[in-house]
Write an enzyme that holds these catalytic residues in place. Structure first.
Site, PDB file in Angstrom:
ATOM      1  CD  GLU A  86      -4.409  17.346  14.176  1.00  0.00           C
ATOM      2  OE1 GLU A  86      -3.295  17.670  14.616  1.00  0.00           O
ATOM      3  OE2 GLU A  86      -5.484  17.877  14.535  1.00  0.00           O
ATOM      4  N   PRO A  87      -8.069  13.857  11.986  1.00  0.00           N
ATOM      5  CG  PRO A  87      -8.833  12.351  13.615  1.00  0.00           C
ATOM      6  CD  PRO A  87      -7.716  13.319  13.314  1.00  0.00           C
TER       7      PRO A  87
ATOM      8  N   GLY B 110      -7.843  17.238   7.063  1.00  0.00           N
ATOM      9  CA  GLY B 110      -7.548  16.998   5.655  1.00  0.00           C
ATOM     10  C   GLY B 110      -6.379  17.857   5.196  1.00  0.00           C
TER      11      GLY B 110
ATOM     12  CD  GLU C 239       4.263  14.807   0.842  1.00  0.00           C
ATOM     13  OE1 GLU C 239       3.287  14.059   1.070  1.00  0.00           O
ATOM     14  OE2 GLU C 239       4.635  15.702   1.629  1.00  0.00           O
TER      15      GLU C 239
ATOM     16  CD  GLN D 222      -8.811   2.019 -37.392  1.00  0.00           C
ATOM     17  OE1 GLN D 222      -9.990   2.270 -37.213  1.00  0.00           O
ATOM     18  NE2 GLN D 222      -8.180   2.288 -38.530  1.00  0.00           N
TER      19      GLN D 222
ATOM     20  CD  GLN E 296     -13.606  -0.711 -21.275  1.00  0.00           C
ATOM     21  OE1 GLN E 296     -13.666  -0.433 -20.081  1.00  0.00           O
ATOM     22  NE2 GLN E 296     -14.630  -1.196 -21.950  1.00  0.00           N
TER      23      GLN E 296
ATOM     24  CB  THR F  39      -7.408  17.092  -3.140  1.00  0.00           C
ATOM     25  OG1 THR F  39      -7.636  18.512  -3.012  1.00  0.00           O
ATOM     26  CG2 THR F  39      -7.692  16.403  -1.814  1.00  0.00           C
TER      27      THR F  39
END
Length: 385
Positions: free
Chosen positions: A130-131, A134, A245, A282, A339, A368
């Site tokens: 939800e807003p 998190g 998950e 290299q 890179q 996270t």
């Protein structure tokens, strides 16, 4: 990339993988740009995948699957990852959403919904965030209250993958505000329920092929049979299914990192600077050697996690460690590989550039990296006991 033999898979799995790889190369890869531009994968493509057996193969034959475990669905996730296809959300549908309904849903709901989730006629999503919450599920505010022979739901969800496409949404709601996390229940909210609406398709910096939406519930009536499992048991169901998950994220990140590595090796073999191939420097060889070593370790870890899941032994700490490791690994690999592309790596039309922005969210969703460390860290006292 070929690292070492994978003993998880049989000849039948290998044949299935060949079919899925052809599908990904011929049907998915050519349309990634279109899907990304539209921020959505058409329903017809879901139905085509369903017709090929790419959705919910793990389900029992009674519901249209083949009932032989999750490895066929893991293969789908790996092959999509190999070509960098972060959309369509087939794997979320099959390995994250469907288990809630299959493992905890009513017989009525399962018999009505699951066969169509196999064919792609019904697309699934799961709505937790939800807003203002998190990763803090205990703080959700979407409320379900008893009403007649069912429930009325009011609230809002955001960052919901498959949110625009979804025909059924497994939705976390508060049913007993006094109990915190122990007062959460899960409901299957369906597309045509009055009061259920969707906001805009959220525009992300990456993973453009996945439709991601805000969802709104205004006095949405949900019949009793759409309560998933028991009232106030939703948090425990979420914790049970989150391990799979997070395993899926490990699988996808590892496959995408391997695909990026292969793409980069091919590029440095062809691209020249100062009269010789980039690979002949290299620094290039050493950089890619370090990446390959990391990928070899990552593959061994990933396959060990898959085996734990097959054996029914995958626990939250192991799954969190895998999610942490593989999401961070993907970030390191794509940064190092970009890179080696030099300025071309910063150009949108190069797949490595898309892979770079696609990778960033893996360290955020489904918990996270910081939350993963917290879960692993809490186990340390128990490890010493």
């Amino acid at each position: 990339m070929s690292i070492f033999p994978r003993t998880l898979f049989t000849n039948e799995h290998d044949q299935f993988r060949d079919m899925v790889r052809r599908y990904c190369e011929e049907k998915v890869k050519p349309r990634l740009a279109e899907w990304g531009e539209n921020q959505r994968v058409p329903k017809a493509d879901w139905q085509e995948a369903g017709a090929l057996g790419l959705l919910n193969a793990w389900l029992a034959e009674d519901y249209g699957g083949i009932g032989q475990g999750i490895l066929f669905d893991i293969i789908v996730a790996e092959e999509l990852g190999r070509i960098g296809a972060t959309g369509p959300g087939f794997s979320l549908h099959s390995l994250i959403v469907t288990p809630y309904i299959n493992n905890h849903g009513s017989d009525e709901l399962k018999s009505r919904v699951l066969p169509k989730m196999v064919t792609g006629d019904i697309i699934g999503a799961v709505a937790m965030t939800e807003p203002g919450t998190g990763s803090d599920l205990a703080a959700i505010k979407t409320r379900a209250e008893p009403h007649g022979n069912g429930w009325k739901i009011n609230g809002q969800k955001t960052f919901i993958t498959n949110g625009k496409n979804a025909d059924i949404v497994v939705t976390a709601c508060i049913t007993d505000p006094d109990k915190g996390a122990k007062g959460i229940s899960l409901f299957a909210i369906e597309r045509d329920m009055e009061g259920f609406s969707r906001g805009r398709n959220l525009r992300k910096i990456g993973q453009h092929g996945n439709d991601t939406a805000e969802l709104f519930f205004e006095d949405v009536f949900v019949p009793a049979e759409n309560l998933i499992g028991q009232e106030n048991r939703g948090f425990s169901y979420l914790m049970q299914e989150l391990a799979q998950e997070r395993l899926l994220i490990s699988v996808q990140c590892q496959a995408r990192a391997e695909g990026i590595f292969d793409l980069t090796v091919d590029y440095v073999k062809e691209r020249k600077a100062f009269g010789k191939r980039i690979l002949d420097f290299q620094n290039t060889r050493f950089a890619l050697a370090a990446v390959k070593a990391e990928l070899m370790a990552g593959r061994a870890f990933c396959d060990a996690l898959i085996q734990l899941r097959i054996d029914g032994k995958l626990d939250p700490v192991q799954a969190s460690a895998g999610k942490l490791h593989h999401s961070e690994l993907l970030g390191r690999v794509v940064d190092q590989c970009l890179q080696l592309f030099g300025g071309y790596g910063y150009m949108e039309e190069y797949p490595i550039a898309q892979a770079y922005v696609d990778a960033r969210v893996e360290r955020i969703y489904a918990g996270t990296s910081e939350i993963m460390k917290e879960i692993i860290g809490r186990s340390l006292d128990a490890d010493r006991a």
